[in-house]
Design an enzyme around this catalytic site. Sequence first.
Site, PDB file in Angstrom:
ATOM      1  CD  GLU A  71       9.106   1.231 -12.186  1.00 25.12           C
ATOM      2  OE1 GLU A  71       8.114   1.972 -11.980  1.00 25.12           O
ATOM      3  OE2 GLU A  71       9.017  -0.015 -12.310  1.00 25.12           O
ATOM      4  CG  HIS A  87       3.391   7.093  -3.626  1.00 20.04           C
ATOM      5  ND1 HIS A  87       2.759   5.924  -3.293  1.00 20.04           N
ATOM      6  CD2 HIS A  87       3.052   7.349  -4.914  1.00 20.04           C
ATOM      7  CE1 HIS A  87       2.057   5.486  -4.329  1.00 20.04           C
ATOM      8  NE2 HIS A  87       2.215   6.336  -5.323  1.00 20.04           N
TER       9      HIS A  87
END
Length: 372
Positions: A99, A168
């Site tokens: 990321e 999540h």
Amino acid sequence: MSQTATTPATTADVPVAAAAARQASSRAGNAGIPAAKPDLGPVTFAKALNTALADALEADPAVVLFGEDIGTLGGVFRITDGLTARFGRNRCFDTPLAESGIVGMAVGMAMNGMRPVIEMQFDAFAYPAFEQIASHVAKMHNRSRGKLKMPMVIRVPYAGGIGGVEHHCDSSESYYAHTPGLKVFVPATVADGYRMLREAIDSDDPVMFMEPKKLYFSKEKVDLEALRAEYEAGTSRTEGRALVARPGTDATLIAYGPSVPVALAAAEAAAAEGRSLEVVDVRTIVPFDDETVCASVRKTGRAVVVAETPGFASVASEIVARVQERCFHSLAAPVLRVTGFDVPFPAPKLEHYFLPSVDRILDAVDDLQWED
């Protein structure tokens, strides 16, 4: 909060069928035949985002999409489905699972005139890239004394309601809203999903585009062609414009993103009990529309802020502070909050206790010091 907007919602926020209906009426009048009704089929939030991305790629060759699994697979939630096949691997492609590297590459591309749109896949997956976001994405324009723009969008599927585990389902918007130099967009409807993503991509400032995961497959009857026409005509701007999603007179529910449908459901339930609740959809956290929010609170005299994020030092806290500072003499009771609890996001079977609910909202409304 780093920016404040004072432009209220306008008539551009009427149902999306209006423009198409007017155009159809005009064409029919010229042809001497009855006006055709617009085709309003059910469209998912995911489809609206996919269409916005496709239209942006079509409109500007500088737009490029990349991230983890967004190419061949079309993303975990299929938001980029079909875009690689349509526009090629140079415009929509996969990256390694890195990321920080994804954001760092986007920074370089934006500095050199491109408009990268990157996906973080899940909210908490963005944390390894936070140093890039806070130190470079947010500061580059100021650091270069305005010489370098940072036209990039970081798409973040976020928040709960899908039965996922903690990494999540984070509500991470407060981190970004607290970072000067970032815009933070949070759509709550199918139509706004299209409008706001197009605006984010066209912005010369970096935008954190927070996508409520649990709304991806919600449906509304909208005309995507009319939405496209409205956007291209410049008549459907949402940045810094909160929207009164439901009018009311007794109290105001202020919400954004995944909490807007819950607030609307609470207002519907309250109406059955004889209480009229106004619902304001914030839309963009940064820039924030103080004018529309405060006008509603001054009218009703009471307010509850609804958000999934844990309440301490949150966007909800900031909204409460802004409202109480600006509307103090109009308030009949302190502004209250209904938020997630100050704990890590719980296991799937427990998330319904954590998330704001209709009952929790109505309980808060009952506590707004009503006089019999």
